[in-house]
Structures are given as C-alpha cells and as structure tokens.
Motif scaffolding. Structure first.
Motif, PDB file in Angstrom:
ATOM      1  N   ARG A 161       0.817  -1.210   0.000  1.00  0.00           N
ATOM      2  CA  ARG A 161       0.000   0.000   0.000  1.00  0.00           C
ATOM      3  C   ARG A 161       0.855   1.266   0.000  1.00  0.00           C
ATOM      4  NH1 ARG A 161      -5.250  -1.488   1.198  1.00  0.00           N
ATOM      5  NH2 ARG A 161      -5.506  -3.510   2.236  1.00  0.00           N
ATOM      6  N   ARG A 162       2.121   1.126   0.382  1.00  0.00           N
ATOM      7  CA  ARG A 162       3.007   2.292   0.492  1.00  0.00           C
ATOM      8  C   ARG A 162       4.074   2.301  -0.604  1.00  0.00           C
ATOM      9  NH1 ARG A 162       5.117   3.276   6.358  1.00  0.00           N
ATOM     10  NH2 ARG A 162       5.401   5.332   5.392  1.00  0.00           N
ATOM     11  N   ALA A 192       1.865  -3.045  -7.783  1.00  0.00           N
ATOM     12  CA  ALA A 192       2.025  -1.823  -6.994  1.00  0.00           C
ATOM     13  C   ALA A 192       3.405  -1.208  -7.204  1.00  0.00           C
ATOM     14  CB  ALA A 192       1.792  -2.116  -5.519  1.00  0.00           C
TER      15      ALA A 192
END
Length: 241
Positions: A161-162, A192
């Motif tokens: 997510r980061r 991602a």
C-alpha cells in the motif's frame, strides 16, 4: 568478525542489538524472523558484514524482554512456546517497528555509518524492511525481503500500500510455496511496485519452503540459501556502493 552489543534508545524503551562490522561506512539493518535474535542470525549478519557493511541486528521484541529463547525448528510444534510466541508476534506491530527504525538508523550513524543504508528482513522482517523503506525514503537506498509474509495482504499495514513512498531499490525472494505470500499477493505487489516506478525484482525460489535462508530453521536449504546470498550480496553492492 567481532560482535558489538549495543543498546538503542527508542520512544518505548531500550532495544538490545548486535552490531557487526563496526567502522564500515555503509550500513545494513537486518530485521529478524519470528524467533528473535540468536546465533543463527548473528552468523548471517557476520557474513554480510564481511562484504564491507556495518550490520545491525536489533531485537524487535524488546518490549517483551525477557522472553524465550525460541527454537526456530520446533517453536511452533510445542503448544506452550507457540502460545508465547504468537502473543509476542501479535502485539509487536508494524507501526512499532517503523517507529523504532528511525532509532535504528540513528544508531548506525552514531557508530560511524556515513554512507548509504540498506535493510533486509526475513519472515516477519520482510514486510518490516519494506515498510521501513517507505517510511525513511531519504535514508534507505535498498530494501530486501526473503520469505517475507503478507507483503500484499488485505491488512492496512501491508507494505504494498506504500509502494509510492519507496525510493529504494527492492529485492523480494519468495519461497516456491508459501501460505503467507501466495501468488495473488506476489502479483499485487508486483503491480504496486511497477505502478510506483520502483526499481525492483521479485524472484521465486522454486522448491524452497518458508524459512529456507536461515540455518537453524526447519526449512533451511543450503543450496537455496547460497543462491539467496549471491543475489543479496550483488543487490547491496549495486545499490549501496
């Protein structure tokens, strides 16, 4: 190579840590697996320090000290040790380690590290290494995860997510079959990192089981471990020199 025992002041107390290769200009933080600091991890840190790094192995469970020791080969087979270990694991959050990592970096600097810093994590340490890279992008130039679990799970603190915050180069070595990091998570992490334009490699170690890199782990595989050493040493050499 001699081990130097140090104590690192954090916002929550004092973490014991071992330092190998004191005096080197480039540093590496080794985030432990689930069984805590022990001779097996010291040996791994010493080997990495032999490549020219100051290697720090902090006790991520220091808030629970004294605890253990836990036998990496049998801890989850014994109900008492499993219960104790799961309690410590469950209460040592990603946020805690992220916060502590600032103090870990400062400890390396205080020991003479003036160059680049890298991180590597095994098992539970894998996600913590990637989250540290996202949290300290100006400090951490290389982040590696070996048989790290939940790197792209549905949890709010899962490091994928980061990805947009990571400026470091990333290497992820995955076990061929690993319930903590199944193929769908690998695909999610890869997407991602690609979308965030992170320089990364995700490598599948076919035939290896979770824990294959660590010599006292029940899943240890010498050939697979040596392959990981070759990749890790090359990765850090390119990213930190």
């Amino acid at each position: 190579m001699a081990k130097k025992d140090i104590e690192i002041r954090t916002k929550d107390g004092a973490a014991r840590a071992g330092l190998f290769g004191a005096g080197a200009k480039a540093g590496v933080i080794l985030y432990m697996d689930a069984f805590g600091p022990r001779p097996a991890l010291d040996g791994m840190a010493e080997r990495l320090a032999g490549e020219g790094y100051a290697v720090l192995v902090p006790d991520l469970f220091y808030r629970h000290a004294p605890y253990g020791p836990f036998d990496a080969a049998t801890a989850f087979e014994n109900e008492d040790s499993k219960k104790a270990l799961m309690a410590i694991l469950g209460s040592t959050t990603q946020e805690m380690t992220i916060r502590d990592s600032g103090a870990f970096i400062e400890a390396l600097v205080s020991e003479g590290v003036t160059g680049s810093v890298g991180v590597v994590g095994y098992c539970m340490g894998g996600a913590r290494a990637l989250n540290a890279a996202a949290s300290y992008p100006d400090k951490i130039k290389a982040a590696a995860s070996l048989h790290g679990g939940n790197l792209a799970s549905d949890a709010p603190d899962s490091p994928y997510r980061r990805a947009v915050e990571i400026k470091a180069r990333v290497y992820v070595g995955t076990a061929g079959v690993d319930r903590s990091f199944p193929p769908e998570q690998s695909a999610r992490l890869a997407e991602a990192l690609r979308a965030a334009e992170v320089d990364h490699i995700i490598e599948n170690y076919v035939g290896m089981a979770h824990g294959w890199c660590v010599p006292d782990h029940g899943a240890y595989n010498k050939a697979g471990a040596e392959r990981h050493w070759k990749r890790l040493i090359e990765f850090f050499s390119e990213a930190l020199r």
